[in-house]
Write an enzyme that holds these catalytic residues in place. Sequence first.
Site, PDB file in Angstrom:
ATOM      1  N   SER A  29       0.836  -1.199   0.000  1.00  0.00           N
ATOM      2  CA  SER A  29       0.000   0.000   0.000  1.00  0.00           C
ATOM      3  C   SER A  29       0.880   1.262   0.000  1.00  0.00           C
ATOM      4  CB  SER A  29      -0.951  -0.056   1.194  1.00  0.00           C
ATOM      5  OG  SER A  29      -2.003   0.868   1.069  1.00  0.00           O
ATOM      6  N   ASP A  70      -8.940  -3.952  -6.156  1.00  0.00           N
ATOM      7  CA  ASP A  70      -8.419  -3.427  -4.896  1.00  0.00           C
ATOM      8  C   ASP A  70      -9.083  -2.082  -4.642  1.00  0.00           C
ATOM      9  OD1 ASP A  70      -6.866  -2.117  -2.915  1.00  0.00           O
ATOM     10  OD2 ASP A  70      -5.073  -3.250  -3.483  1.00  0.00           O
ATOM     11  N   HIS A 111      -7.447  -5.869  -0.817  1.00  0.00           N
ATOM     12  CA  HIS A 111      -6.287  -4.989  -0.840  1.00  0.00           C
ATOM     13  C   HIS A 111      -5.003  -5.800  -0.829  1.00  0.00           C
ATOM     14  CE1 HIS A 111      -4.010  -1.428  -0.369  1.00  0.00           C
ATOM     15  NE2 HIS A 111      -3.853  -1.460   0.939  1.00  0.00           N
TER      16      HIS A 111
END
Length: 505
Positions: free
Chosen positions: A222, A446, A474
């Site tokens: 991320s 995502d 995710h």
Amino acid sequence: MVVAGLAAASVMLSGCLYSMIPEQSSSKPSATNAPDTEGVAENLLRFYGQTLTWTECGTGFDCTDVTAPLDWENPGDGEITLSVIRHQASGTAKGSLLTNPGGPGASGVDLIQNSLDYAVGADLIANYDVIGFDPRGVGRSTAVTCFDAAGMDDYLYSIPAAPRGSAEWETELLAAHKKFAEACEANSNGILPFITTINAARDMDLIRGVLGDKKLNYLGYSYGTFLGATYAELYPERAGRLVLDGAIDPAVSGLEVSATQAIGFESALRAYMKSCLDSGKCPFNGSVDEAMTDLGALLASVDASPLKNGDGRRMGADALMTGIIAALYSEDSWSYLTDALSGALQGDPSIAFQLADFYNGRENGTYADNSSEAFRAYNCMDYPVEDDPAAEAASTAKIAEGAPTIATYWDGPDSCSVWPYPPTGTRGEIHAKGAGPILVVGTTNDPATPYEWSESLAKQLDEGVLITRVGEGHTGYNKGNTCVDKAVEAFFLDDTVPENGLRCE
């Protein structure tokens, strides 16, 4: 940067919900390598040449503190502490593997200590000293500090008195953001101007050096992809094997990030709703469109008449949206979302509050970490201020069209407009010329880091290699997709670079 609603404000660029994973254990005595100081400037030698003292911090783990400059441009102007944890390779180590769970603001120490085999697969645990660290401003490192627990409750969960969308509502929210920013400035001992991704990337090179590694091996999730790409841009000659999973596009503006994320979460919410309707246990009926309309009606109802929880708190629409978004990070959480929405429809917000509390790091009336504070500090310094009314209007229109259920609870005044320091970050492509192959993993639906960002980053990098995981949720590595896992691990273990565009169904 422009995500509004006091609860929804912490959504953008948030990291994975790793703390759900149970604690792990393993064992091996600690060892220390000589620092790598080759090519280090003289005024930085005292940092790169420091000797680490490791202490046991749980079965199979040892911890240390690394001293770093507060200001890398002026290393004599003060110091900060970086908290580092290590799990040594159970076999012959290929070196260190640094990890970052995202955020910005998530604790890398907690990720490794509590969730080792969720962060990395068994083969990497066997062959690398797996390293977690709390970036500057985060957790056990020298940390951003703002409110106490009561203040955070008020900031994250309070329900504005003014009607949503009105000028009075915006004024009320902006005043709350200003109060929060002033508390951060008052309680953070002067570190706020230095909480930037560029400084955190420089800290990573320091950690690499004091661990004795010639090159950095890194797995970032991320926001950790932005951190890793920034490192490769700053230190291409020191970039080893880098994998960036769930990528952020460094070239897009804060307004673009906000709009793209809103649309990503709307898409994930629709995927959840279809699964819910197909399950036969869904509190909604009809088609996906009809169910989404009914969910919108629920949010509007809660916005008009907040739900009272058993602990005396009231749940408004912003907190309910935070709970919804928290559950969209992984398909494994969809059943909890069904329970939360069923409860809310019956006037019981308790499960929805559990999801929102989990997202915000709230446990039994206290906060387990400072992720919300660090999140704001990084983003307000990394993203340039955007005050073009035409661009703001275009972003609002894009969100309204692409995320009609979420849109009402997404836009609002820019919380960073009242931050005590102007941003120093810029937005632009990262090429990392000379860094060698860098793997970028993207998941097709995502919600937090939409797939298009992974495509974009892989194209920007001079030797970017895109791996596509087809699915929900995710990030993509270590999520049960054998194709993705094998490609990532072959890269780390054997220097095998997968074919660019590898698609893992």
